[in-house]
Design a protein around this motif. Structure first.
Motif, short mmCIF file in Angstrom:
data_model
loop_
_atom_site.label_atom_id
_atom_site.label_comp_id
_atom_site.label_asym_id
_atom_site.label_seq_id
_atom_site.Cartn_x
_atom_site.Cartn_y
_atom_site.Cartn_z
N LYS A 220 0.99 -1.38 0.06
CA LYS A 220 0.58 -0.47 -0.13
C LYS A 220 1.11 0.99 -0.27
CE LYS A 220 -4.25 -2.45 2.00
NZ LYS A 220 -5.67 -1.89 3.54
N LYS B 22 -0.22 4.59 0.10
CA LYS B 22 -0.86 5.84 0.61
C LYS B 22 0.88 6.11 1.57
CE LYS B 22 -4.49 3.25 2.61
NZ LYS B 22 -5.63 3.62 3.21
N ASP C 86 1.81 13.54 9.82
CA ASP C 86 0.70 12.27 10.12
C ASP C 86 1.34 11.78 11.05
OD1 ASP C 86 -1.30 12.88 7.97
OD2 ASP C 86 0.91 12.16 6.74
N PHE D 51 -3.08 7.35 12.64
CA PHE D 51 -4.22 6.53 11.82
C PHE D 51 -5.49 5.69 11.89
CE2 PHE D 51 -1.24 3.62 13.36
CZ PHE D 51 -2.52 2.78 13.84
N GLN D 52 -6.54 5.08 11.52
CA GLN D 52 -7.47 4.81 11.69
C GLN D 52 -7.23 3.18 11.77
OE1 GLN D 52 -10.49 6.25 13.69
NE2 GLN D 52 -8.92 8.11 13.25
N ASP E 170 -6.95 1.35 8.09
CA ASP E 170 -6.17 1.65 7.66
C ASP E 170 -5.52 1.26 6.93
OD1 ASP E 170 -8.38 4.30 7.32
OD2 ASP E 170 -6.43 5.38 8.64
#
Length: 851
Positions: free
Chosen positions: A193, A196, A203, A307-308, A311
């Protein structure tokens, strides 16, 4: 988050809503999924508030089940409590796979390789677990040691290591009852990923890192000899004819056993692997992937990240950008474990491992070979006009020239940015219209009017694309394009184009500087030089000494810094040469470890009797080590050394196909011996000189230079008193070097000798017989200033400023994060007109002169 509580008989006991205000309350909830020995296991920690009757149900032995952010069922078993009191019950619940942690694995003799499921099914027999997904199938057999006493989970982890696979434990639920417990086997858990992207400071809150170099390799050999006929020689990776070995020049410089040369390969840490492909390039690519997976230290970091849950998951690969680096550091890293706080997701953290820098790692000539074999992209530039190309005297007219750029036939003109095109406008004599070219420097299309045309002329366009930059800072990339435009406009069939950078003073550790910020950034300055060689065909590069700072108490760190910065030059698409500087042998750092103060034995000191610290040489690089790091890598370019003193650090190079000889002298030709008191005899930081072999060699090299050949001479220290008459000291025997050079230019004679110091005893008697030589310039660094001095023989002594952005305390610091952070020149020598243009990159200005 909804959590179901299930007893050991799979009966639903209660449901917990962590967001509800009533019912069973879980506080300080933390969920940690992570990879352990190739197996994905989840641990939950929480505190049960004992303010409801149902809270008594949350006790050791029960199951807790929920769906994670990706919609997958997760089930853990409460295994223990810790510190329970009248109001609180802290619990720890572990993945159901932990069931396999208890008991003993089956002990049996395994004498022949078997398929993976053979070993796994023996461990799962009569356990209630079964194999679910099996991506490995029956593709490969391995021999696993099953003779030891260990737990079933430890056995499964041993199997993962042997088969290079990973396992997860999953459950099939029906009405909250567990139907099946499955062990799933994958080549690799998680997804790529890398789209991302997480930015430091936005972040990423914090990142705490750890590094391990135990398993690093710097070369790989194909036991099947799959690419014996493949030879590459520049860039990071290279091979040699007759052997199927890929050498990683950069990794070896940083992590090898101390050797980056072409002839001695004992320093490379080599692993063997067998290729399976059918073509040499495919075999090479196959082993290159293995090398790239092991040519950097294992990296792990704890990251506080915004982040959640859902994710991404454990095993996924993500991209991290740390903009505190210059240029920004881009890392691809794998999530090894996560710490989730459902009640406060701002506290979520992850552990990342196997980080690799996202950058091009394949040498330029190998890429060229790959393009030939793979028939890769062809770029085409076509110009069209909207009103013809002819003009009539006295008739007003304009015409707009529009470019079309295609890649493999596909129109990519829309992707062009200002600066990607270089526009020329020249008259019939080839003279450039510099005003017009400057005005259109960033144009994507140009307009030509009748007033722009005097007689006949041409408008031309070239494409400047940096596809995979070695550096990412836009101010550096834009600056490189500006320099490339200037150089390309100066270039003719008679020009020799080179880069001259000095005093980078690279350092990652120091006991002699107040800070490292400026010195650690100068590796990017060397990469800027290498990047220019991707835009412009450079004939050579000279790094003119003080390549690293040499102010560390550790010889190992000094060697690492030195090798790293020299290896960065290897990213260039041209020959590169490194002169020895007075900082490079780390004698400065050595003096701060175990030293005494005594008189410095330098030549003609401005203040006789000046004292300085002298160490014992324990942390100092020997002359032999200096040669191995600074000079030996350049032998692959055909440099000519002194046969009487091949490791002396001085040599010449004839530019192929052009009348140009490049001479690199070693003004640090100083003995590295100890004095009678056990401390170094000559403190190289403040002592320079030339000894007899180098003096004789220079004379013979110049007198043997073919007529009509232009010579350029480089060294780190200034040439005698040409830079200034008030220097602190000068090199031993500088008079003989100056005398030889003067005689070469004038075609005359020179004789000289020196006997006062036995270590530098020398003499020379030369006669050039009236044959005048061509000398473009004498080039040096050391003094950290731009200066050109010219003597009565029209010899130009040219000093370049300091590349590191904090030159000296008495000179102004340059700003970081801007083009002016860097400083070096591109020398364009026209051997026909005997004219030199010095095109500046970074702080400073362009210069020019005739020789």
């Amino acid at each position: 988050m909804i959590i179901h509580v299930i007893d050991r008989n799979y009966n639903a006991l209660t449901t917990i809503d962590t967001a509800a205000s009533s019912g069973v309350s879980l506080q300080d909830l933390k969920i940690t999924p992570g990879l352990d020995g190739g197996t994905l296991l989840t641990i939950m920690e929480a505190t049960v508030s004992k303010d409801t009757n149902e809270s008594a149900l949350i006790a050791p032995g029960v199951y807790l089940a929920w769906q994670d952010g990706a919609g997958k069922d997760v089930c853990v078993s409460v295994t223990s409590t810790n510190g329970e009191d009248e109001t609180r019950r802290p619990i720890i619940a572990k993945d159901l796979g932990m069931e396999l942690y208890n008991g003993s694995a089956s002990v049996f003799a395994s004498t022949a390789p078997q398929y993976l499921d053979y070993y796994v099914e023996r461990e799962l027999y009569d356990s209630g677990w079964a194999i679910g997904v099996n991506e490995l199938g029956h593709d490969v057999k391995k021999l696993v040691d099953t003779s030891g006493d260990e737990t079933p989970l430890a056995r499964l982890q041993r199997i993962c290591t042997a088969f290079d696979c990973e396992m997860t434990f999953s459950l099939d639920f029906q009405n909250l009852r567990i139907k099946r417990k499955l062990v799933n086997i994958y080549h690799h858990i998680g997804a790529d990923k890398t789209d991302k992207v997480f930015y430091s400071g936005r972040d990423v809150v914090t990142m705490r890192t750890s590094v391990n170099t135990d398993n690093v390799i710097t070369a790989i050999q194909d036991s099947n000899s799959g690419f014996d006929d493949l030879s590459t020689g520049d860039g990071r990776y290279f091979t040699r004819l007759g052997e199927s070995i890929i050498y990683d020049r950069v990794a070896n410089a940083q992590y090898g056993r101390g050797n980056t040369s072409e002839e001695r390969f004992s320093g490379f840490i080599t692993k063997s692997a067998a290729s399976t492909a059918s073509t040499p390039m495919d075999c090479y690519t196959e082993l290159l992937k293995i090398l790239q997976s092991s040519n950097e230290p294992s990296f792990s970091a704890e990251v506080e990240l915004v982040f959640q849950d859902g994710d991404f998951g454990v095993g996924d690969s993500l991209t991290f950008v740390d903009e505190d680096y210059n240029p920004a550091l881009r890392l691809k890293a794998r999530v090894a474990s996560m710490e989730l706080h459902p009640d406060d997701q701002t506290q979520n953290t992850i552990i990342i491992t196997n980080a690799t820098q996202l950058a091009s790692r394949i040498s330029s000539d190998l890429l060229a070979k790959s393009r030939q074999l793979e028939d890769t992209s062809v770029y085409t530039l076509k110009l069209s006009t909207d009103n013809g190309v002819g003009f009539v005297d006295g008739v007003a007219k304009t015409t707009t020239i529009t470019p079309t750029v295609t890649r493999d036939g596909e129109d990519i003109t829309y992707t062009l940015k200002p600066g990607d095109l270089l526009w020329y406008k020249v008259d019939k004599q080839g003279v450039h219209d510099t005003e017009w070219e400057t005005a259109n420097a960033n144009a994507l299309a140009v307009t030509v009017a009748d007033t722009d045309v005097v007689e006949s002329g041409q408008v031309r366009c070239a494409l400047l694309l940096i596809k995979k930059p070695l550096v990412q800072a836009i101010y550096f990339i834009d600056g490189l394009k500006d320099v490339a435009r200037k150089v390309l406009r100066l270039r003719t069939d008679d020009t020799v184009v080179s880069a001259h950078i000095s005093d980078t003073h690279y350092a990652t550790d120091t006991i002699t500087r107040d800070d490292l910020e400026n010195y650690s950034r100068s590796a990017n300055h060397v990469k800027n030089v290498a990047e220019l060689s991707q835009l412009v065909d450079l004939d050579y590069i000279v790094q003119n000494g003080d390549t690293h700072d040499g102010g560390t108490a550790s010889k190992d760190i000094a060697l690492s810094n030195f090798r790293e910065i020299v290896s960065d030059l290897g990213l260039a698409k041209c020959p590169y040469f490194v002169a020895w500087g007075n900082h490079d042998n780390n004698c400065w750092g050595d003096t701060r470890t175990n030293s005494i103060s005594k008189v410095i034995r330098n030549y003609k000191p401005s203040v006789p009797g000046t004292k300085g610290l002298h160490g014992k040489g324990a942390q100092m690089l020997s002359n032999a080590e200096m040669y191995d790091v600074a000079t030996q890598p350049s032998t692959i370019f055909g440099i000519v050394t002194d046969p009487e003193n091949p490791q002396g650090g001085y040599y010449y190079y004839d530019v192929p196909g052009k009348p140009m000889r490049v001479i690199v002298l070693n003004a640090q030709d100083v003995p590295d011996t100890l004095d009678t008191d056990g401390y170094i005899k000559y403190q190289g930081l403040n002592v320079a000189g030339y000894r007899q072999p180098q003096i004789s060699w220079l004379y013979h090299t110049l007198i043997d230079t073919p007529a009509g050949t232009t010579v350029a001479i480089y060294q780190h220290f200034g040439f005698g008193y040409r830079y200034s008459t008030t220097m602190a000291y000068v090199p031993y025997n500088y008079e003989m070097i100056d005398g030889i050079i003067d005689a070469f230019v004038s075609g005359g004679k020179y004789s000289g000798s020196y006997t006062a110091n036995a270590d530098f005893k020398a003499s020379v008697d030369c006669d050039f017989g009236g044959q005048k030589g061509l000398l473009a310039f004498l080039a040096h660094g050391h003094f950290h200033n731009d200066r050109i001095n010219t003597d009565s023989n029209n010899i130009h002594s040219y000093s370049v400023g300091c590349s590191v952005s904090r030159p000296k305390k008495d000179q102004a610091d340059r700003p970081l994060g801007k083009l002016q952070e860097d400083l070096w020149d591109v020398a364009v020598v026209n051997t026909a007109t005997q004219h030199v243009n010095l095109v500046r990159f970074g702080a400073g200005k362009d210069q020019e002169f005739d020789y």
